[in-house]
Design a protein around this motif. Structure first.
Motif, PDB file in Angstrom:
ATOM      1  N   GLU A 167      15.601  15.964  27.236  1.00 24.30           N
ATOM      2  CA  GLU A 167      15.817  15.770  28.671  1.00 24.30           C
ATOM      3  C   GLU A 167      14.530  15.975  29.464  1.00 24.30           C
ATOM      4  O   GLU A 167      14.222  15.207  30.382  1.00 24.30           O
ATOM      5  CB  GLU A 167      16.886  16.751  29.159  1.00 24.30           C
ATOM      6  CG  GLU A 167      18.278  16.461  28.617  1.00 24.30           C
ATOM      7  CD  GLU A 167      19.247  17.605  28.862  1.00 24.30           C
ATOM      8  OE1 GLU A 167      20.464  17.353  28.876  1.00 24.30           O
ATOM      9  OE2 GLU A 167      18.779  18.756  29.018  1.00 24.30           O
ATOM     10  N   ALA A 168      13.771  17.009  29.091  1.00 25.28           N
ATOM     11  CA  ALA A 168      12.543  17.307  29.837  1.00 25.28           C
ATOM     12  C   ALA A 168      11.503  16.200  29.654  1.00 25.28           C
ATOM     13  O   ALA A 168      10.910  15.718  30.630  1.00 25.28           O
ATOM     14  CB  ALA A 168      11.976  18.651  29.386  1.00 25.28           C
ATOM     15  N   ILE A 169      11.279  15.770  28.416  1.00 23.75           N
ATOM     16  CA  ILE A 169      10.280  14.725  28.164  1.00 23.75           C
ATOM     17  C   ILE A 169      10.770  13.382  28.695  1.00 23.75           C
ATOM     18  O   ILE A 169      10.011  12.628  29.324  1.00 23.75           O
ATOM     19  CB  ILE A 169       9.949  14.654  26.661  1.00 23.75           C
ATOM     20  CG1 ILE A 169       9.164  15.911  26.251  1.00 23.75           C
ATOM     21  CG2 ILE A 169       9.143  13.398  26.337  1.00 23.75           C
ATOM     22  CD1 ILE A 169       8.855  16.003  24.773  1.00 23.75           C
ATOM     23  N   ARG A 182       4.679  17.015  14.628  1.00 22.23           N
ATOM     24  CA  ARG A 182       5.555  16.260  15.526  1.00 22.23           C
ATOM     25  C   ARG A 182       5.988  17.160  16.696  1.00 22.23           C
ATOM     26  O   ARG A 182       6.113  18.379  16.555  1.00 22.23           O
ATOM     27  CB  ARG A 182       6.778  15.751  14.789  1.00 22.23           C
ATOM     28  CG  ARG A 182       6.462  14.868  13.561  1.00 22.23           C
ATOM     29  CD  ARG A 182       5.800  13.557  13.938  1.00 22.23           C
ATOM     30  NE  ARG A 182       4.366  13.675  14.173  1.00 22.23           N
ATOM     31  CZ  ARG A 182       3.562  12.657  14.459  1.00 22.23           C
ATOM     32  NH1 ARG A 182       4.041  11.435  14.572  1.00 22.23           N
ATOM     33  NH2 ARG A 182       2.293  12.853  14.654  1.00 22.23           N
ATOM     34  N   VAL A 183       6.240  16.536  17.834  1.00 20.22           N
ATOM     35  CA  VAL A 183       6.581  17.295  19.038  1.00 20.22           C
ATOM     36  C   VAL A 183       7.799  18.184  18.803  1.00 20.22           C
ATOM     37  O   VAL A 183       7.841  19.329  19.260  1.00 20.22           O
ATOM     38  CB  VAL A 183       6.816  16.342  20.224  1.00 20.22           C
ATOM     39  CG1 VAL A 183       7.382  17.092  21.423  1.00 20.22           C
ATOM     40  CG2 VAL A 183       5.508  15.653  20.611  1.00 20.22           C
ATOM     41  N   ARG A 184       8.780  17.686  18.071  1.00 21.38           N
ATOM     42  CA  ARG A 184       9.980  18.491  17.809  1.00 21.38           C
ATOM     43  C   ARG A 184       9.663  19.727  16.959  1.00 21.38           C
ATOM     44  O   ARG A 184      10.418  20.708  16.967  1.00 21.38           O
ATOM     45  CB  ARG A 184      11.054  17.654  17.114  1.00 21.38           C
ATOM     46  CG  ARG A 184      11.665  16.586  17.979  1.00 21.38           C
ATOM     47  CD  ARG A 184      12.905  16.005  17.329  1.00 21.38           C
ATOM     48  NE  ARG A 184      13.383  14.837  18.059  1.00 21.38           N
ATOM     49  CZ  ARG A 184      14.149  14.899  19.149  1.00 21.38           C
ATOM     50  NH1 ARG A 184      14.504  16.069  19.634  1.00 21.38           N
ATOM     51  NH2 ARG A 184      14.538  13.778  19.746  1.00 21.38           N
ATOM     52  N   LEU A 210       6.657   9.752  22.159  1.00 23.11           N
ATOM     53  CA  LEU A 210       5.481  10.545  22.506  1.00 23.11           C
ATOM     54  C   LEU A 210       4.614  10.788  21.269  1.00 23.11           C
ATOM     55  O   LEU A 210       3.385  10.713  21.341  1.00 23.11           O
ATOM     56  CB  LEU A 210       5.925  11.878  23.123  1.00 23.11           C
ATOM     57  CG  LEU A 210       4.807  12.850  23.545  1.00 23.11           C
ATOM     58  CD1 LEU A 210       3.810  12.184  24.495  1.00 23.11           C
ATOM     59  CD2 LEU A 210       5.409  14.093  24.188  1.00 23.11           C
ATOM     60  N   ASP A 211       5.239  11.033  20.128  1.00 26.48           N
ATOM     61  CA  ASP A 211       4.498  11.181  18.871  1.00 26.48           C
ATOM     62  C   ASP A 211       3.671   9.933  18.573  1.00 26.48           C
ATOM     63  O   ASP A 211       2.490  10.021  18.228  1.00 26.48           O
ATOM     64  CB  ASP A 211       5.460  11.425  17.700  1.00 26.48           C
ATOM     65  CG  ASP A 211       6.072  12.809  17.714  1.00 26.48           C
ATOM     66  OD1 ASP A 211       5.443  13.734  18.268  1.00 26.48           O
ATOM     67  OD2 ASP A 211       7.176  12.962  17.151  1.00 26.48           O
ATOM     68  N   ALA A 212       4.314   8.766  18.691  1.00 29.16           N
ATOM     69  CA  ALA A 212       3.623   7.509  18.396  1.00 29.16           C
ATOM     70  C   ALA A 212       2.458   7.291  19.350  1.00 29.16           C
ATOM     71  O   ALA A 212       1.374   6.842  18.941  1.00 29.16           O
ATOM     72  CB  ALA A 212       4.606   6.343  18.476  1.00 29.16           C
ATOM     73  N   MET A 257      -3.966  14.304  26.578  1.00 27.87           N
ATOM     74  CA  MET A 257      -3.575  12.892  26.591  1.00 27.87           C
ATOM     75  C   MET A 257      -2.627  12.606  27.750  1.00 27.87           C
ATOM     76  O   MET A 257      -2.799  11.626  28.489  1.00 27.87           O
ATOM     77  CB  MET A 257      -2.897  12.518  25.273  1.00 27.87           C
ATOM     78  CG  MET A 257      -2.455  11.068  25.205  1.00 27.87           C
ATOM     79  SD  MET A 257      -1.205  10.737  23.947  1.00 27.87           S
ATOM     80  CE  MET A 257       0.276  11.403  24.744  1.00 27.87           C
ATOM     81  N   LEU A 258      -1.623  13.467  27.924  1.00 27.11           N
ATOM     82  CA  LEU A 258      -0.644  13.241  28.986  1.00 27.11           C
ATOM     83  C   LEU A 258      -1.298  13.295  30.361  1.00 27.11           C
ATOM     84  O   LEU A 258      -0.988  12.481  31.251  1.00 27.11           O
ATOM     85  CB  LEU A 258       0.469  14.278  28.891  1.00 27.11           C
ATOM     86  CG  LEU A 258       1.429  14.105  27.700  1.00 27.11           C
ATOM     87  CD1 LEU A 258       2.320  15.325  27.536  1.00 27.11           C
ATOM     88  CD2 LEU A 258       2.269  12.839  27.853  1.00 27.11           C
TER      89      LEU A 258
END
Length: 547
Positions: A266-268, A215-217, A279-281, A241-242
């Protein structure tokens, strides 16, 4: 700190650490030596090792100034060759990356170590660091192509990756999370050269099926765990992907957000308008599409196998579609048990599948694998063929059937199976099981040179670090008069090992054929500059005629 307390050994050690990692190696060494004196016999392993390597660098290295605020530190015997290629490569990389990110870094020193352990100590203070390059921002350390790891890595790929960090760290003032800079650097590798892929698609496939994508976190923590290599790859895929969906400009905005002090949310959120969970999904769905074409049984984790088992009913549903899903689920459970050595549980899971009638292809493949474990190869082959006839596909099954055909000297059937394997999973990462390499050997046995070299060309699309295959391909193309392609391959070979005079002679010959005389002259000059002791192909000094 040292001005306030000039007797503080720890303060001098930290000052030496900071100076040596920001390009003042002499000042760093002096501070570390002062720290040793003040310590009065109290030992520190990092300080001791770093002093040793900095002292060795003072004695063994020369420092040269290049273009674009770049300095290079390397051994004198390698300087002539490295200067020819590394200086323009770094200068061009700096210009390319500075333009893309809108940030031009300040002075940078590139330190090139001909001994791997010296690189490791300079980078971390200790031996055994499993990397090829490190970036501190104003300092890049790297392993020289003539080191003990010779011929097993691309110095150009490492250099490009590390200089990407120089830009990221400068742009964000060292505030960006590691997964962002490593992910972007990994994306930059493949964007610059398609063969510079990390090729961990199978790990990605396994992670998706096991519901174990990071996961991103949690992604930053992966770089301090046994999943560090997958962390590099997955971060690169997330950036891919981004960039595919949003373009490159938002990635620069993301770095700028971290530079402002934004946290992850905040950044994402500010850059992409979503939460880390969203973003994970999004990434989950992207990975599903990315791994879907790869036809190979996942390597099931024990945790996922157990979870799947408890998600499934003991008996199949009555509705046909639901029954098929139920059968696929129990096939996964059976495969998981089999891979984990729980053969009795695997066979018990297979027996449940009899309740739906004809076994699904994956279950037939598993029955074949069970038979193969009992050395009942004929039965195994029958199950594999039944699974394929029922519409199944699996890379490993195709490789096994190809091996069986080769053993029976049925080379036509072996070729058919290896070609099918390549379609199922082009560029499989394990060299000993590579369909492309097996095809190349098969074509060599049957004197089909063009097909052999075509198979090798397909293989190096996924393999960036093999010098020998690139040289064979380059010489093949040169012999056939395809000098443009030959030169491309000579360049790639040189990016792995520039200390081979045979390479430079062949490269020069193709350049002459293309009318590129200035470049050809450069290669002839390098042929003279390679020290005989560093050329494993030809250790003798050049004869007068060759000079």
């Amino acid at each position: 700190a040292v001005e306030r307390d000039p007797q503080d050994a720890l303060a001098f050690m930290e000052l030496g650490h900071a100076l040596s990692n920001t390009g003042d190696e002499a000042g760093g060494l002096a501070a570390l030596q002062r720290s040793q004196e003040l310590a009065a016999g109290r030992q520190n392993a990092w300080r001791h090792n770093t002093v040793k390597v900095l002292e060795a660098m003072q004695k063994r290295f020369v420092v040269e100034k290049g273009d674009g605020d770049l300095r290079y530190a390397w051994t004198p015997d390698s300087a002539d060759v490295l200067r020819t290629y590394w200086m323009p490569f770094y200068f061009e990389s700096r210009a390319e990356l500075s333009q893309r990110y809108g940030h031009t870094p300040g002075p940078v020193v590139i330190e090139v170590f001909d001994r791997f352990q010296d690189f490791s100590v300079r980078s971390t203070g200790f031996e055994g660091f499993p990397a090829l390059g490190v970036c501190f921002g104003p300092v890049v350390t790297s392993v020289a192509p003539q080191s003990e790891l010779r011929g097993r890595f691309s110095w150009a790929r490492t250099s490009f990756h590390e200089f990407t960090h120089v830009v990221h760290l400068g742009l964000s003032h060292n505030r960006c999370p590691r997964w962002i800079t490593e992910g972007l650097a990994t994306w930059e590798e493949e964007n610059h050269n398609a063969s510079w892929t990390r090729n961990m698609r199978r790990d990605l496939l396994d992670a998706w099926w096991n519901k174990d994508l990071i996961r991103v976190r949690d992604l930053n923590r992966a770089f301090r765990s046994n999943r560090i290599l997958f962390g590099y790859f997955m971060s690169g895929q997330l950036c891919r992907m981004l960039i595919e969906e949003q373009g490159f400009a938002p990635m620069v905005k993301l770095l700028e957000a971290f530079d402002r002090g934004d946290d992850l949310d905040e950044a994402i959120g500010g850059t992409f308008g979503m939460t880390p969970e969203q973003l994970d999904a999004r990434f989950d769905a992207w990975v599903q599409r990315a791994v879907e074409p790869l036809r190979i049984e996942p390597r099931w984790s024990a945790a996922r196998t157990t979870a799947l088992k408890f998600e499934l009913d003991e008996k199949p549903p009555k509705e046909a579609g639901a029954a098929r899903q139920w059968a696929e689920g129990w096939s996964s459970v059976a495969w998981g048990y089999f891979q984990q050595g729980r053969k009795v549980d695997a066979e018990q899971a297979l027996r449940k599948l009899a309740l739906v009638g004809e076994l699904p292809p994956r279950a037939l493949f598993l029955q074949g694998a069970v038979a193969a474990e009992r050395n009942d190869n004929e039965t195994a082959k029958q199950f594999y063929e039944r699974g394929l006839a029922a519409g199944g596909e699996d890379y490993r099954i195709r490789i096994v059937l190809g091996e069986v055909a080769e053993a029976d000297d049925d080379l036509e059937e072996a070729e058919k199976q290896y070609l099918a394997a390549e379609r199922a999973y082009p560029g499989f990462p394990e060299e000993e099981l590579s369909a492309e390499l097996r095809l190349a050997k098969l074509y060599e046995r049957t004197d089909r040179d063009e097909e052999r070299f075509a198979a090798l060309e397909r293989w190096i699309r996924w393999e960036s670090d093999n010098y020998g295959v690139r040289m064979r391909l380059a010489e093949h193309h040169a012999k056939a008069g395809r000098h443009e392609r030959a030169v491309e391959l000579f360049v790639q070979a040189n990016e792995i090992d520039p200390f081979r005079r045979k390479l430079h002679r062949s490269w020069a010959t193709s350049l002459v054929e293309l009318g590129r005389h200035a470049e050809a002259a450069r290669e002839w000059r390098v042929t003279r500059l390679v020290p005989p002791g560093l050329d494993p192909d030809d250790g003798e000094p050049l004869k007068d005629a060759a000079k």
